[in-house]
Design an enzyme around this catalytic site. Sequence first.
Site, PDB file in Angstrom:
ATOM      1  N   PRO A   2       1.146   1.007   3.310  1.00  0.00           N
ATOM      2  CA  PRO A   2       1.738   0.706   2.011  1.00  0.00           C
ATOM      3  C   PRO A   2       3.252   0.857   2.002  1.00  0.00           C
ATOM      4  O   PRO A   2       3.782   1.890   2.377  1.00  0.00           O
ATOM      5  CB  PRO A   2       1.080   1.718   1.071  1.00  0.00           C
ATOM      6  N   GLU A   3       3.938  -0.194   1.644  1.00  0.00           N
ATOM      7  CA  GLU A   3       5.369  -0.120   1.361  1.00  0.00           C
ATOM      8  C   GLU A   3       5.519  -0.416  -0.133  1.00  0.00           C
ATOM      9  O   GLU A   3       4.533  -0.398  -0.857  1.00  0.00           O
ATOM     10  CB  GLU A   3       6.145  -1.095   2.251  1.00  0.00           C
TER      11      GLU A   3
END
Length: 297
Positions: A2-3
Amino acid sequence: MPELPEVEVVRRGLERWVSGRTVAAAEVLHPRAVRRHVGGAADFTARLIGNTIGAARRRGKYLWLPLAEGGGAIVAHLGMSGQLLVGDPARARQRHLRVRLTFTDGGHDLRFVDQRTFGHLMVAELVPDAFGRAGKEAEAAVPAPVAHIAPDPLEPAFDDEAFYRALRRRRTGIKRALLDQSLISGVGNIYADEALWRARLHWARATENLTRAEVSRVLEGVREVMTAALAAGGTSFDRLYVNVNGESGYFERSLEAYGRRGEPCTRCGTPIRRDVFMNRSSYSCPKCQPRPRRPRL
DNA sequence: CTTCGTTCCTGTACGC
DNA sequence: TGCGTACAGGAACGAA
């Protein structure tokens, strides 16, 4: 992994499914999941039970949920493999379930599932936002562990000119700077490579001699790649599932550099190279992103 | 103060 | 088949 775009999708899911509800019970199934909470698992659960959750907020890759009582907030970081899932409280327990919250309305529960346990949850106090511009007082408060995190390039508080000046003061490489959450937040290894490919800059370019035009290209690249990923992943938050972990499908379709070692650059056809840097992979085009004469790592 | 290497963790892929 | 090793990587932390 996840960014920012993936975390924003989770924030929207939390906003829809969790905000406004009151915690009935909290269960910590793995102490490492709350390792940053001062006071340990018992104190973590004690602060949640009976407390009502407010509007979901985010800065960079940090998420938080203000609590009605006690003045604090639940702070979440997904790390590499963390997921926040909402669903039927009676469903089977996931293998890597770390924390579970149930609510007084008897509806869907909230689960923190994290295989590699780099992510974590905690309750923290709110402090004034050092990066904030003039705004409402309530809006200008951030949890203490988030105080050093810079705004992300999609929020209005991000200052392009201040970012340029900060880069010129640094003695490091552009990719290391992009990954430094105190300069710019929300950028991880994948989107750093994508943004630099778009900007046609090598990851080891010294920040001290970047031009305004080059920094503009980097920021434009970051914003483009994040906006595209958000558009691709933003379709799932409507469902009864708070999506994370690149399940947006964006990774498979739209990556130009990351993970494409040996495959032709879509701009010039030169095979993409892979370098090891910071014990991680960096992908770039040898022709579009020439190695600088004086690299900074 | 800044910069940079190390560390945490577990599942998957792959070579021998 | 099974074992060992590399790899994925965010960010806190401590050393220089």
